[in-house]
Design a protein around this motif. Structure first.
Motif: not given
Length: 116
Positions: A78, A90, A103
């Motif tokens: 990230l 997020i 996810y």
């Protein structure tokens, strides 16, 4: 002479099919790695230039370019996306799936599920 070939349908997660214990995380990391490599390819950077931009060594960039996830945490991947001028968001929401949460990785407007 013909041989019967047995075909096994995969689950959609090669890491789960290989029975790796952290399969969902590995699939997520692989999706992020794919995005990183796509950006680097689009910029036509050498491994040395990529290393300087990303704050990595050239061998680490080589590992990324060759799809090797070992040694890269989710946090590090990230961080690399941020160094590539990408915003990382997020978020969490209640799953609509009857099973477990999932996810997703979003590339622009496209939202792609990567792990269950």
């Amino acid at each position: 002479m013909t041989e019967d070939i047995e075909i096994e349908v995969g689950s959609g997660n090669v890491f789960a099919d290989l029975e790796l214990e952290n399969a969902p995380e590995l699939k997520l990391k692989a999706a992020i790695l794919g995005q990183i490599n796509s950006i680097l390819d689009h910029r036509h950077l050498s491994q040395k230039q990529s290393a300087e931009l990303l704050g990595l060594t050239q061998p680490k960039v080589s590992a990324l370019k060759n799809g090797r996830l070992h040694g890269f945490s989710l946090e590090k991947l990230l961080e690399i996306m941020v160094r590539l001028d990408r915003d990382v968001e997020i978020g969490f929401k209640k799953s609509r799936s009857k099973h477990a949460g999932r996810y997703f990785v979003r590339d622009g407007k496209k939202r792609v599920p990567v792990a269950a």
